[in-house]
Design a protein around this motif. Structure first.
Motif, mmCIF file in Angstrom:
data_model
loop_
_atom_site.group_PDB
_atom_site.id
_atom_site.type_symbol
_atom_site.label_atom_id
_atom_site.label_comp_id
_atom_site.label_asym_id
_atom_site.label_seq_id
_atom_site.Cartn_x
_atom_site.Cartn_y
_atom_site.Cartn_z
ATOM 1 N N ASP A 379 0.809 -1.219 0.000
ATOM 2 C CA ASP A 379 0.000 0.000 0.000
ATOM 3 C C ASP A 379 0.841 1.267 0.000
ATOM 4 O O ASP A 379 0.309 2.361 -0.239
ATOM 5 N N ASP A 380 2.140 1.143 0.275
ATOM 6 C CA ASP A 380 3.014 2.320 0.263
ATOM 7 C C ASP A 380 3.365 2.761 -1.157
ATOM 8 O O ASP A 380 3.825 3.893 -1.373
ATOM 9 N N LEU A 381 3.197 1.869 -2.131
ATOM 10 C CA LEU A 381 3.586 2.177 -3.508
ATOM 11 C C LEU A 381 2.454 2.865 -4.256
ATOM 12 O O LEU A 381 1.281 2.521 -4.077
ATOM 13 N N PRO A 382 2.785 3.820 -5.126
ATOM 14 C CA PRO A 382 1.755 4.394 -6.007
ATOM 15 C C PRO A 382 1.202 3.297 -6.919
ATOM 16 O O PRO A 382 1.905 2.315 -7.221
ATOM 17 N N PRO A 383 -0.047 3.422 -7.382
ATOM 18 C CA PRO A 383 -0.665 2.359 -8.204
ATOM 19 C C PRO A 383 0.162 1.976 -9.421
ATOM 20 O O PRO A 383 0.312 0.793 -9.732
ATOM 21 N N ASN A 386 3.174 -0.041 -8.437
ATOM 22 C CA ASN A 386 2.760 -1.370 -7.995
ATOM 23 C C ASN A 386 2.445 -2.268 -9.189
ATOM 24 O O ASN A 386 2.762 -3.463 -9.190
ATOM 25 N N GLU A 387 1.830 -1.692 -10.229
ATOM 26 C CA GLU A 387 1.549 -2.477 -11.426
ATOM 27 C C GLU A 387 2.837 -2.894 -12.129
ATOM 28 O O GLU A 387 2.958 -4.010 -12.645
ATOM 29 N N MET A 388 3.816 -1.987 -12.166
ATOM 30 C CA MET A 388 5.116 -2.329 -12.756
ATOM 31 C C MET A 388 5.770 -3.468 -11.975
ATOM 32 O O MET A 388 6.385 -4.375 -12.551
ATOM 33 N N ARG A 389 5.653 -3.415 -10.645
ATOM 34 C CA ARG A 389 6.225 -4.470 -9.802
ATOM 35 C C ARG A 389 5.576 -5.807 -10.114
ATOM 36 O O ARG A 389 6.256 -6.826 -10.279
#
Length: 411
Positions: A379-383, A386-389
């Motif tokens: 939840d700390d990552l921007p959307p 997070n999608e790239m991850r």
């Protein structure tokens, strides 16, 4: 030298006068000052032969009687292991000291002492002997507890001889303006323009405290401004209480917690640092039982603060440094579970942890070589990040699938 363990990571030494001590300790390190007090720290004492433990009040009275009992001592360049053993035999009492106390002395367990005591009470004898090391003692239920003075704790490393000399001077001299003028102060948190004003403020407050030992007067005066003090070389460092706690949390430890409750882990860490622990109501109760009741963790040569960072990263808890100590607070996971019914709490906590997992870690190396570690939850990552991850993970899984597929034996 038998080793007793009262609780996890609470090692202490207890020596019986019935035991024969046969061991060799190395001489003082080369280059040590010739006039340096030759001292060492350990614990000695008696072992009760009774099969049943006496009532607490009876045990406490025995300790008081032992402290009032006159003792004689004549030692030269002796390890304090032997010195404490002799005093414990004379007083018929157990004397306890923890490994964390040894770690604050210049030569650790190889600190030595020379002393002659003639028919002085054990209380007077211990007071004078330990004072020279920046140590003190308290009356326990059934033993004498040797502990560092608070200024020694704030050094948070092995003290230098000149720092112990400073502590001995302040704990054995009555406060006076003349003494104040002879001391050098460093105000580590002073704002611009207050370099000259702070010493005068301190002098004014110490003058209003009243008579007493210099160390005690200085402690009371600093407390009025939210300050703390500790020797630093040949000067006295004045700092905010939060900075003092930060210094104590910088102490390095090795921990190996196995099947230990998280509460006991936190209590042990703050005890090692010598700071108080406060926990918000429900901060631990909202965690899953397998996290709260059995928390495994092993770290070597890490600062206490780094261990706390790891614990918070793994559990979702948070901690804050306050003037009076460390406060442990619940995380978003704990907050979410507070609205659940009692039977649903642990399930909700588990689901929250699983849906907001740790996905990364940031390590920051400081100029002194120490490292801060911060965990990153999903939840700390921007959307978009997070999608790239997730895309990277999918690509890695596909590559693994293709590799394993090529290695499958063909019929």
């Amino acid at each position: 030298m038998p080793l007793m363990t009262q609780s996890h990571h609470r090692a202490l030494y207890a020596l019986s006068p019935l035991l024969t001590l046969v061991f060799s300790l190395p001489a003082l390190a080369a280059g040590a000052p010739a006039n340096a007090p030759a001292m060492k720290i350990i614990v000695a004492g008696t072992v009760s032969q009774s099969t049943s433990r006496p009532a607490e009040d009876e045990s406490a009275i025995r300790v008081i009687k032992a402290l009032d009992r006159p003792v004689d001592l004549n030692v030269t360049d002796a390890p304090i292991l032997e010195v404490m053993q002799l005093l414990a035999e004379a007083g018929d009492v157990t004397i306890e000291i923890q490994n964390e106390t040894l770690d604050l002395l210049p030569y650790g367990s190889d600190t030595r002492m020379t002393a002659t005591i003639e028919h002085r009470s054990l209380r007077e004898s211990l007071t004078e002997l330990l004072r020279r090391l920046g140590l003190g003692f308290e009356e326990g239920v059934d033993r004498i507890l040797v502990e560092p003075t608070q200024p020694l704790r704030r050094i948070a490393r092995r003290a230098k001889w000149e720092e112990l000399d400073m502590l001995y001077k302040l704990y054995s001299t009555t406060w006076s303006r003349e003494l104040f003028d002879s001391l050098q102060f460093q105000f580590q948190d002073a704002r611009v323009g207050y370099a000259d004003a702070n010493p005068e403020r301190l002098a004014e407050v110490t003058g209003g405290v009243g008579t007493g030992l210099a160390a005690e007067v200085l402690e009371l005066a600093c407390d009025k401004y939210g300050w703390a003090w500790a020797p630093s070389g040949e000067i006295i460092a004045i700092m905010s209480k939060t900075r003092a706690i930060e210094r104590q949390l910088s102490k390095k430890v090795t921990v190996d917690y196995v099947q230990t409750s998280l509460k006991d882990v936190l209590v042990d860490l703050t005890r090692r640092a010598g700071v108080s622990l406060e926990m918000e109501p429900g901060a631990l109760a909202s965690l899953p039982p397998h996290v709260f009741e059995r928390f495994p963790l092993r770290m070597e040569a890490a600062t206490i603060r780094q261990v706390l960072e790891w614990i918070c990263g793994l559990t979702g808890l948070s901690y804050s440094i306050e003037p009076n100590g460390i406060r442990i607070s619940g995380s978003n996971v704990a907050t979410a579970t507070n609205v659940q019914g009692e039977g649903q709490t642990s399930d909700a906590a588990i689901r929250a942890l699983r849906t907001n997992v740790i996905v990364g870690q940031i390590n920051i190396t400081n100029p002194d070589g120490s490292t801060f570690s911060f965990f990153i939850r999903e939840d700390d990552l921007p959307p978009e990040v997070n999608e790239m991850r997730k895309a990277k993970i999918r690509n890695a899984i596909n590559q693994i699938r293709q590799t394993l597929g090529r290695e499958q034996p063909k019929d």
